[in-house]
Write a protein that holds these residues in place. Structure first.
Motif, PDB file in Angstrom:
ATOM      1  N   TYR A 135      -0.396  -8.396   0.628  1.00  0.00           N
ATOM      2  CA  TYR A 135      -0.260  -7.199  -0.074  1.00  0.00           C
ATOM      3  C   TYR A 135      -0.895  -6.097   0.857  1.00  0.00           C
ATOM      4  O   TYR A 135      -0.680  -4.953   0.675  1.00  0.00           O
ATOM      5  CB  TYR A 135      -1.083  -7.031  -1.415  1.00  0.00           C
ATOM      6  CG  TYR A 135      -2.339  -7.585  -1.469  1.00  0.00           C
ATOM      7  CD1 TYR A 135      -3.398  -6.690  -1.144  1.00  0.00           C
ATOM      8  CD2 TYR A 135      -2.924  -8.834  -1.866  1.00  0.00           C
ATOM      9  CE1 TYR A 135      -4.776  -6.885  -1.250  1.00  0.00           C
ATOM     10  CE2 TYR A 135      -3.922  -9.050  -1.826  1.00  0.00           C
ATOM     11  CZ  TYR A 135      -5.024  -8.404  -1.608  1.00  0.00           C
ATOM     12  OH  TYR A 135      -6.453  -8.639  -1.822  1.00  0.00           O
ATOM     13  N   LEU A 136      -1.529  -6.673   1.809  1.00  0.00           N
ATOM     14  CA  LEU A 136      -2.406  -5.638   2.756  1.00  0.00           C
ATOM     15  C   LEU A 136      -1.732  -4.964   3.720  1.00  0.00           C
ATOM     16  O   LEU A 136      -2.005  -3.829   4.548  1.00  0.00           O
ATOM     17  CB  LEU A 136      -3.887  -6.244   3.233  1.00  0.00           C
ATOM     18  CG  LEU A 136      -4.842  -5.403   3.542  1.00  0.00           C
ATOM     19  CD1 LEU A 136      -5.220  -4.371   2.329  1.00  0.00           C
ATOM     20  CD2 LEU A 136      -5.970  -6.078   4.136  1.00  0.00           C
ATOM     21  N   VAL A 137      -0.357  -5.494   3.744  1.00  0.00           N
ATOM     22  CA  VAL A 137       0.518  -4.409   4.899  1.00  0.00           C
ATOM     23  C   VAL A 137       0.946  -3.198   3.989  1.00  0.00           C
ATOM     24  O   VAL A 137       1.475  -2.472   5.029  1.00  0.00           O
ATOM     25  CB  VAL A 137       1.720  -5.282   5.254  1.00  0.00           C
ATOM     26  CG1 VAL A 137       1.191  -6.425   6.170  1.00  0.00           C
ATOM     27  CG2 VAL A 137       2.424  -6.093   4.169  1.00  0.00           C
ATOM     28  N   ASP A 138       0.572  -3.010   2.961  1.00  0.00           N
ATOM     29  CA  ASP A 138       1.062  -1.472   2.373  1.00  0.00           C
ATOM     30  C   ASP A 138      -0.356  -0.798   2.449  1.00  0.00           C
ATOM     31  O   ASP A 138      -1.370  -1.300   1.787  1.00  0.00           O
ATOM     32  CB  ASP A 138       1.244  -1.784   0.799  1.00  0.00           C
ATOM     33  CG  ASP A 138       1.544  -0.604   0.327  1.00  0.00           C
ATOM     34  OD1 ASP A 138       1.356   0.576   0.723  1.00  0.00           O
ATOM     35  OD2 ASP A 138       2.002  -0.607  -1.123  1.00  0.00           O
ATOM     36  N   SER A 200       6.282 -12.370   4.361  1.00  0.00           N
ATOM     37  CA  SER A 200       4.834 -11.450   4.442  1.00  0.00           C
ATOM     38  C   SER A 200       5.120  -9.764   4.528  1.00  0.00           C
ATOM     39  O   SER A 200       4.031  -9.559   4.756  1.00  0.00           O
ATOM     40  CB  SER A 200       3.965 -12.061   5.406  1.00  0.00           C
ATOM     41  OG  SER A 200       4.708 -12.257   6.629  1.00  0.00           O
ATOM     42  N   TRP A 201       6.349  -9.433   4.142  1.00  0.00           N
ATOM     43  CA  TRP A 201       6.665  -8.041   4.718  1.00  0.00           C
ATOM     44  C   TRP A 201       7.134  -7.355   3.482  1.00  0.00           C
ATOM     45  O   TRP A 201       7.511  -6.188   3.458  1.00  0.00           O
ATOM     46  CB  TRP A 201       7.400  -7.825   5.680  1.00  0.00           C
ATOM     47  CG  TRP A 201       6.821  -8.529   6.930  1.00  0.00           C
ATOM     48  CD1 TRP A 201       6.832  -9.794   7.469  1.00  0.00           C
ATOM     49  CD2 TRP A 201       5.662  -8.071   7.705  1.00  0.00           C
ATOM     50  NE1 TRP A 201       6.130  -9.809   8.332  1.00  0.00           N
ATOM     51  CE2 TRP A 201       5.176  -8.670   8.573  1.00  0.00           C
ATOM     52  CE3 TRP A 201       5.083  -6.495   7.609  1.00  0.00           C
ATOM     53  CZ2 TRP A 201       4.321  -8.466   9.603  1.00  0.00           C
ATOM     54  CZ3 TRP A 201       3.962  -6.224   8.549  1.00  0.00           C
ATOM     55  CH2 TRP A 201       3.574  -7.268   9.421  1.00  0.00           C
ATOM     56  N   LEU A 202       6.908  -7.758   2.179  1.00  0.00           N
ATOM     57  CA  LEU A 202       7.578  -7.338   0.975  1.00  0.00           C
ATOM     58  C   LEU A 202       6.938  -6.028   0.765  1.00  0.00           C
ATOM     59  O   LEU A 202       7.539  -4.949   0.342  1.00  0.00           O
ATOM     60  CB  LEU A 202       7.344  -8.232  -0.217  1.00  0.00           C
ATOM     61  CG  LEU A 202       7.852  -7.983  -1.554  1.00  0.00           C
ATOM     62  CD1 LEU A 202       9.245  -7.508  -1.783  1.00  0.00           C
ATOM     63  CD2 LEU A 202       7.253  -8.774  -2.547  1.00  0.00           C
ATOM     64  N   TYR A 203       5.509  -5.935   0.698  1.00  0.00           N
ATOM     65  CA  TYR A 203       4.659  -4.774   0.136  1.00  0.00           C
ATOM     66  C   TYR A 203       5.190  -3.806   1.217  1.00  0.00           C
ATOM     67  O   TYR A 203       5.136  -2.458   0.929  1.00  0.00           O
ATOM     68  CB  TYR A 203       3.169  -5.093   0.286  1.00  0.00           C
ATOM     69  CG  TYR A 203       3.061  -6.056  -0.815  1.00  0.00           C
ATOM     70  CD1 TYR A 203       2.580  -5.607  -2.042  1.00  0.00           C
ATOM     71  CD2 TYR A 203       3.149  -7.529  -0.661  1.00  0.00           C
ATOM     72  CE1 TYR A 203       2.199  -6.641  -2.912  1.00  0.00           C
ATOM     73  CE2 TYR A 203       2.842  -8.380  -1.668  1.00  0.00           C
ATOM     74  CZ  TYR A 203       2.368  -7.814  -2.659  1.00  0.00           C
ATOM     75  OH  TYR A 203       2.045  -8.934  -3.836  1.00  0.00           O
ATOM     76  N   PHE A 204       5.110  -3.845   2.662  1.00  0.00           N
ATOM     77  CA  PHE A 204       5.663  -3.001   3.537  1.00  0.00           C
ATOM     78  C   PHE A 204       7.188  -2.375   3.284  1.00  0.00           C
ATOM     79  O   PHE A 204       7.170  -1.112   3.327  1.00  0.00           O
ATOM     80  CB  PHE A 204       5.507  -3.881   4.949  1.00  0.00           C
ATOM     81  CG  PHE A 204       5.657  -2.767   6.211  1.00  0.00           C
ATOM     82  CD1 PHE A 204       4.587  -2.198   6.653  1.00  0.00           C
ATOM     83  CD2 PHE A 204       7.050  -2.514   6.532  1.00  0.00           C
ATOM     84  CE1 PHE A 204       4.694  -1.261   7.965  1.00  0.00           C
ATOM     85  CE2 PHE A 204       7.269  -1.664   7.686  1.00  0.00           C
ATOM     86  CZ  PHE A 204       6.058  -1.256   8.426  1.00  0.00           C
ATOM     87  N   ALA A 205       7.762  -3.279   3.139  1.00  0.00           N
ATOM     88  CA  ALA A 205       9.058  -2.723   2.845  1.00  0.00           C
ATOM     89  C   ALA A 205       9.402  -1.844   1.675  1.00  0.00           C
ATOM     90  O   ALA A 205       9.691  -0.869   1.490  1.00  0.00           O
ATOM     91  CB  ALA A 205      10.177  -4.072   2.469  1.00  0.00           C
TER      92      ALA A 205
END
Ligand code: ZN
Length: 302
Positions: A135-138, A200-205
């Motif tokens: 979640y921290l990529v958001d 691992s990029w869902l929150y970024f997307a």
């Protein structure tokens, strides 16, 4: 007298050093935010290396010693580190950082977790069985984490509470300013498909309006099979996806093979500051890199 003063001075210095909070962070992204907030008031140890798969960290015996002496443990709390962290904590036997202790800083509190299944099922080897833990990529979630860390440091070290709060405020303000620029930079690519090796990029997307929902792994933690990759290639051709992103600990060669078949570009990404060159300094530096390199790859004419 001189000797006595020197002695007292030495003692004060020693106490000063000891007064620093002993902090352990599981992953380099959490560590980077802890550093922003704790500055020189904390002694910080990071367990996972930035180029290491956070699901499968090489748990060295020295980690147990560090955890045994920690005043605070900063961790994601969303099962990303569970597999390797739990046995370390059992070995560390430190009441200060056990679940619900003051020093147990569970950063996912208040984060809107995505892909949480209705019921737990680890039987098929899915390592995201409790929901997507990345979640921290958001950057919005980084703000929540900053609050948790400042609150915990303030509780453990009330003398410096104001320093921690002021640092968190500064960090959050810098993120807010950057978020405007990052959103603008990626706005032209809204709705575009990007293929990832691992989910691992869902929150970024979600934050930046991209679609990152096709993966080289058939399931998180399950290596790509030829049949699955053939399916991915067919889907890439039908959706027009032209970018494949790969974290440093995954098999770039597999991504390159798929890229050759589809005319796509492989972009090196990382969830952690220092995972790709030039992002060592901070969470903001990492986000700058991610936004710029994706905008560049998506903007390339083919
Ligand atoms: Zn994962």
């Amino acid at each position: 007298m001189k000797k006595l003063l020197a002695g007292i001075f030495g003692l004060l210095c020693a106490t000063g050093v000891q007064a620093r909070l002993n902090v352990v962070a599981t992953t380099p992204d959490l560590a980077s935010i802890a550093r922003e907030i704790g500055g020189d008031k904390i002694e910080l140890t990071t367990l996972a290396r930035p180029t290491e798969d956070p699901h499968f960290v090489d748990a060295r015996p020295s980690f147990i010693v560090k955890l045994n002496k920690a005043d605070a443990l900063i961790h994601g709390g969303a099962e990303l580190e569970t597999g390797w962290l739990r046995p370390l904590l059992e070995g560390a036997r430190n009441a200060k950082i056990v679940s619900a202790a003051k020093g147990d800083v569970r950063c996912c509190e208040g984060v809107k977790m995505l892909e949480v299944p209705a019921s737990l099922d680890r039987s098929k080897g899915d390592i995201h069985a409790a929901g997507n833990p990345h979640y921290l990529v958001d950057p919005e979630n980084a703000k929540i984490v900053a609050h948790h860390i400042a609150d915990a440091f303030g509780e453990l070290d009330p003398t410096n509470r104001e320093v921690y709060n002021a640092s968190a405020k500064r960090f959050i303000e810098s993120l807010d300013a950057k978020l405007v620029a990052w959103c603008e930079k990626l706005a032209p690519f809204k709705g575009q498909n990007i293929v990832a090796y691992h989910n691992s990029w869902l929150y970024f997307a979600e934050r930046f309006g991209l679609k990152i929902d096709l993966f080289l792994e058939p399931k998180p933690g399950i290596p790509p099979s030829p049949a699955h990759l053939a399916d991915v290639i067919a889907k890439m051709k039908s959706t027009g996806a032209r970018v494949i992103i790969v974290d440093p600990y995954l098999n770039r060669k597999t991504a390159e093979t798929v890229a050759r078949e589809t005319g796509a570009t492989v972009v090196d990404v990382a969830q952690f500051p220092g995972g790709v060159k030039g992002t060592e300094d901070s969470y903001v530096a990492l986000m700058d890199y991610l936004v710029n390199s994706l905008a560049k790859a998506l903007g390339e004419k083919k």
